[in-house]
Write an enzyme that holds these catalytic residues in place. Structure first.
Site, PDB file in Angstrom:
ATOM      1  N   LYS A   1      -2.307 -19.401 -19.052  1.00 28.34           N
ATOM      2  CA  LYS A   1      -2.170 -18.603 -20.273  1.00 28.34           C
ATOM      3  C   LYS A   1      -1.050 -17.578 -20.082  1.00 28.34           C
ATOM      4  CE  LYS A   1      -7.022 -19.112 -21.641  1.00 28.34           C
ATOM      5  NZ  LYS A   1      -7.237 -19.581 -22.993  1.00 28.34           N
TER       6      LYS A   1
ATOM      7  N   ARG B   1     -14.248 -45.506 -17.513  1.00 27.95           N
ATOM      8  CA  ARG B   1     -15.180 -46.616 -17.291  1.00 27.95           C
ATOM      9  C   ARG B   1     -15.225 -47.570 -18.479  1.00 27.95           C
ATOM     10  NH1 ARG B   1     -19.402 -42.710 -14.451  1.00 27.95           N
ATOM     11  NH2 ARG B   1     -18.958 -41.530 -16.307  1.00 27.95           N
TER      12      ARG B   1
ATOM     13  N   HIS C   1     -12.289 -18.300 -13.916  1.00 22.41           N
ATOM     14  CA  HIS C   1     -11.368 -17.644 -14.858  1.00 22.41           C
ATOM     15  C   HIS C   1     -11.357 -16.118 -14.702  1.00 22.41           C
ATOM     16  CE1 HIS C   1     -11.423 -21.570 -16.468  1.00 22.41           C
ATOM     17  NE2 HIS C   1     -12.419 -21.442 -17.307  1.00 22.41           N
TER      18      HIS C   1
ATOM     19  N   GLU D   1     -17.568 -15.553 -26.021  1.00 23.17           N
ATOM     20  CA  GLU D   1     -17.406 -16.750 -26.851  1.00 23.17           C
ATOM     21  C   GLU D   1     -18.467 -16.751 -27.932  1.00 23.17           C
ATOM     22  OE1 GLU D   1     -15.929 -20.401 -24.652  1.00 23.17           O
ATOM     23  OE2 GLU D   1     -17.319 -19.514 -23.226  1.00 23.17           O
TER      24      GLU D   1
HETATM   25  C1  BG6 Z   1     -14.093 -23.596 -19.676  1.00 26.36           C
HETATM   26  C2  BG6 Z   1     -15.590 -23.448 -19.679  1.00 26.36           C
HETATM   27  O1  BG6 Z   1     -13.589 -23.610 -18.388  1.00 26.36           O
HETATM   28  O2  BG6 Z   1     -13.517 -22.500 -20.392  1.00 26.36           O
HETATM   29  C3  BG6 Z   1     -16.125 -23.383 -21.087  1.00 26.36           C
HETATM   30  O3  BG6 Z   1     -16.171 -24.554 -18.995  1.00 26.36           O
HETATM   31  C4  BG6 Z   1     -15.422 -22.309 -21.878  1.00 26.36           C
HETATM   32  O4  BG6 Z   1     -17.528 -23.147 -21.085  1.00 26.36           O
HETATM   33  C5  BG6 Z   1     -13.910 -22.422 -21.742  1.00 26.36           C
HETATM   34  O5  BG6 Z   1     -15.801 -22.450 -23.224  1.00 26.36           O
HETATM   35  C6  BG6 Z   1     -13.231 -21.203 -22.357  1.00 26.36           C
HETATM   36  O6  BG6 Z   1     -11.844 -21.383 -22.364  1.00 26.36           O
HETATM   37  P1  BG6 Z   1     -10.945 -20.584 -23.391  1.00 26.36           P
HETATM   38  O7  BG6 Z   1      -9.540 -20.945 -23.025  1.00 26.36           O
HETATM   39  O8  BG6 Z   1     -11.327 -21.036 -24.763  1.00 26.36           O
HETATM   40  O9  BG6 Z   1     -11.261 -19.137 -23.199  1.00 26.36           O
END
Ligand code: BG6
Length: 519
Positions: free
Chosen positions: A197, A47, A255, A231
């Site tokens: 990955k 945008r 994931h 995380e």
């Molecule tokens: C994303 C999420 O899809 O994946 C995030 O929205 C998360 O919240 C991230 O931090 C984690 O990805 P990776 O590859 O760092 O494990």
């Protein structure tokens, strides 16, 4: 590796974080490996007409932004300036509203010009990397133009969609319907970067290119499977998105379910996108629906409170999730989720899969642990001591690799047993860092290979598992349980597994003690 055909890659959300951190550096790495055609263009669409400081966003300014992003975030540093020189002249910027037919018409005109100047052959890869609120507008505008095109033989049009693909079954179905109004499923690439990955792809190789696993890959020999994606960072700076999502929708539905499906699926009839995705869908369809009465013990949600969490640069304070800017007052969005699931099929009958994920945890780690049952006869055990069972640990990150935990005799006169690990580490075995997930996925979408992308019915089947949990939580009077940052989540998450006589495992935990045995 096959060389992709000429193509225009259009990134919607060109100035967003994902584009800067991952997509543009990924295109650069592909150029470096000569895995994009020389006849390609990268068109950023967003945008903004100008940058925050008032600088007009021209092609040149956007090129400068791309250069900065690559300098900062490319996987291999320092960057190769000669590659950048080649890439730079293929970058353009178009500003426009995401759902404006007029602005999309301008984009189309620009792409036609670029077809001529860069010989991109009419091929288009549209990457939607915007907030989900504007997905539908972009898809509709792109679709309307596609439909009105008299001749579709002049090149391919593919569309890559970032997550979240809906926020429940109903919204995912709606998004699929919008897409299918204009696009064939073969044109749609729903991205889940975990599938890009290396270790995740290696799961297929490990399971189906080795004969030793198949006979023992079932409930008879495996005690349970646990998947941890932890995380260290907080969600404090992403409240706008995160507060509408939460850990379960953000990480488990996509994931972590992908990891679970690759562990649990049956051998596919062939290694192609149809066969592999068919098998994953069957896994989701076999997951036992969570009963509302069980959520208090089988689906634990948590929220981090105030304290210190680990940032890249050291410890950082957080006021606690509910006090972070942009989080709705009294928000019940979970920043931690731990779930116990059962896959009711012939292979996994009665055997639990434990999944946990969260923000502000002590480590950044993505790992699958397949724990095997103890030997049937406890030959080496003293009455109360346990010999550590065998684990197969698949480390997605960091230190990508696989390790087997076996029991071995400690040298010496006494019969002592220690759990040891046979380790395979990507970086020492192959002497190379695996490519970034987005490099692989962009490359595959340029080739038109959908194997590592989510099919429409797959996204829906995954929501079908999550919906009953989210619905029960929404109705529950019990709020998410608080946990201190830099800890492994609320106590109830420990109970979830410990009341079953098991515990959460991760490879960086202290080694099991040597178990002394008497014969
Ligand atoms: C994303 C999420 O899809 O994946 C995030 O929205 C998360 O919240 C991230 O931090 C984690 O990805 P990776 O590859 O760092 O494990």
């Amino acid at each position: 590796m096959p060389n992709p055909v000429p193509c225009a890659i259009v990134i919607f959300g060109a100035s967003g974080d994902l584009a800067q951190l991952k997509l543009i550096p990924a295109v650069y790495e592909l150029c470096r490996e000569k895995l994009v055609s020389d006849k390609f263009v990268l068109v950023g669409y967003a945008r903004s007409k100008e940058k925050k400081d008032g600088t007009p966003l021209t092609d040149d300014q956007y090129r400068k932004d791309c250069y900065d992003a690559i300098k900062k975030h490319a996987r291999r540093q320092p960057i190769d300036e000669s590659v950048w020189k080649r890439m730079e002249k293929n970058i353009y910027y178009v500003s426009g509203a995401y759902d404006s037919a007029e602005d999309h018409a301008r984009l189309a005109t620009k792409l036609k010009e670029l077809d001529k100047s860069h010989e991109t052959g009419g091929n288009r890869l549209f990457y939607i990397s915007t907030p989900p609120e504007v997905f539908e507008g972009i898809i509709t505008r792109l679709g309307e133009r596609l439909k009105s095109k008299a001749d579709t033989s002049s090149g391919f049009e593919r569309i890559i969609i970032e997550k979240p693909f809906g926020r429940d079954l109903q919204t995912a179905k709606h998004l699929n319907a919008v897409l299918h109004q204009y696009f064939e499923e073969q044109q749609v690439f729903r991205i889940d970067h975990y599938l890009g990955k290396e270790t995740v792809q290696n799961l297929l190789v490990m399971r189906f290119a080795n004969s030793i696993f198949e006979p023992i890959w079932n409930y008879k020999y495996i005690d349970h499977v646990q998947i941890t994606v932890s995380e260290t960072l907080s969600a404090d700076d992403r409240a706008g998105y995160y507060d509408k999502s939460g850990a379960t929708r953000d990480m488990i539905q996509n994931h972590m379910f992908q990891l679970m499906a690759l562990v649990a699926m049956e051998p596919p009839a062939a290694l192609d996108s149809i066969s592999i995705r068919d098998e994953k869908v069957k896994v989701y369809k076999s997951v036992r629906q969570m009963e509302a009465r069980l959520t208090d013990t089988h689906a634990i949600r948590g929220q981090y409170g105030p304290g210190q969490y680990k940032d890249k640069t050291g410890m950082k304070p957080t006021p606690g999730y509910t006090k972070a800017r942009g989080v709705a007052p009294g928000s019940r969005t979970e920043t931690f989720s731990a779930i116990k699931l059962f896959i009711d099929n012939w292979r996994w009958s009665g055997m639990p899969f434990y999944l946990r994920t969260g923000k502000c945890l002590p480590e950044k780690l993505s790992e699958i642990v397949v724990r095997f049952r103890s030997p049937p006869l406890t030959l080496f055990q003293k009455k109360s001591d346990a010999v550590y069972p065998n684990d197969l640990v698949i480390r997605v990150q960091p230190e990508e690799g696989i390790s087997w935990r076996l029991n071995a005799k400690v040298p010496g006169g006494q019969m002592a047993i220690k759990s040891v690990a046979l380790d395979f580490l990507y970086k020492t075995t192959f002497k190379a860092e695996p490519p970034e997930a987005y490099e692989r996925l962009l490359y595959d979408s340029l080739l038109g290979d959908q194997t590592l992308f989510i099919r429409g019915d797959e996204a829906e089947a995954a929501w079908q598992v999550i919906d009953p949990i989210e619905e029960a939580w929404a109705k529950s009077s019990t709020p998410p349980q608080q946990y201190a940052p830099n800890t492994w989540g609320p106590k109830a998450a420990m109970d979830l597994i410990e009341l079953d006589g098991r515990r959460w495992l991760h490879s960086s935990a202290d080694d099991e003690p040597i178990v002394a045995c008497s014969l």
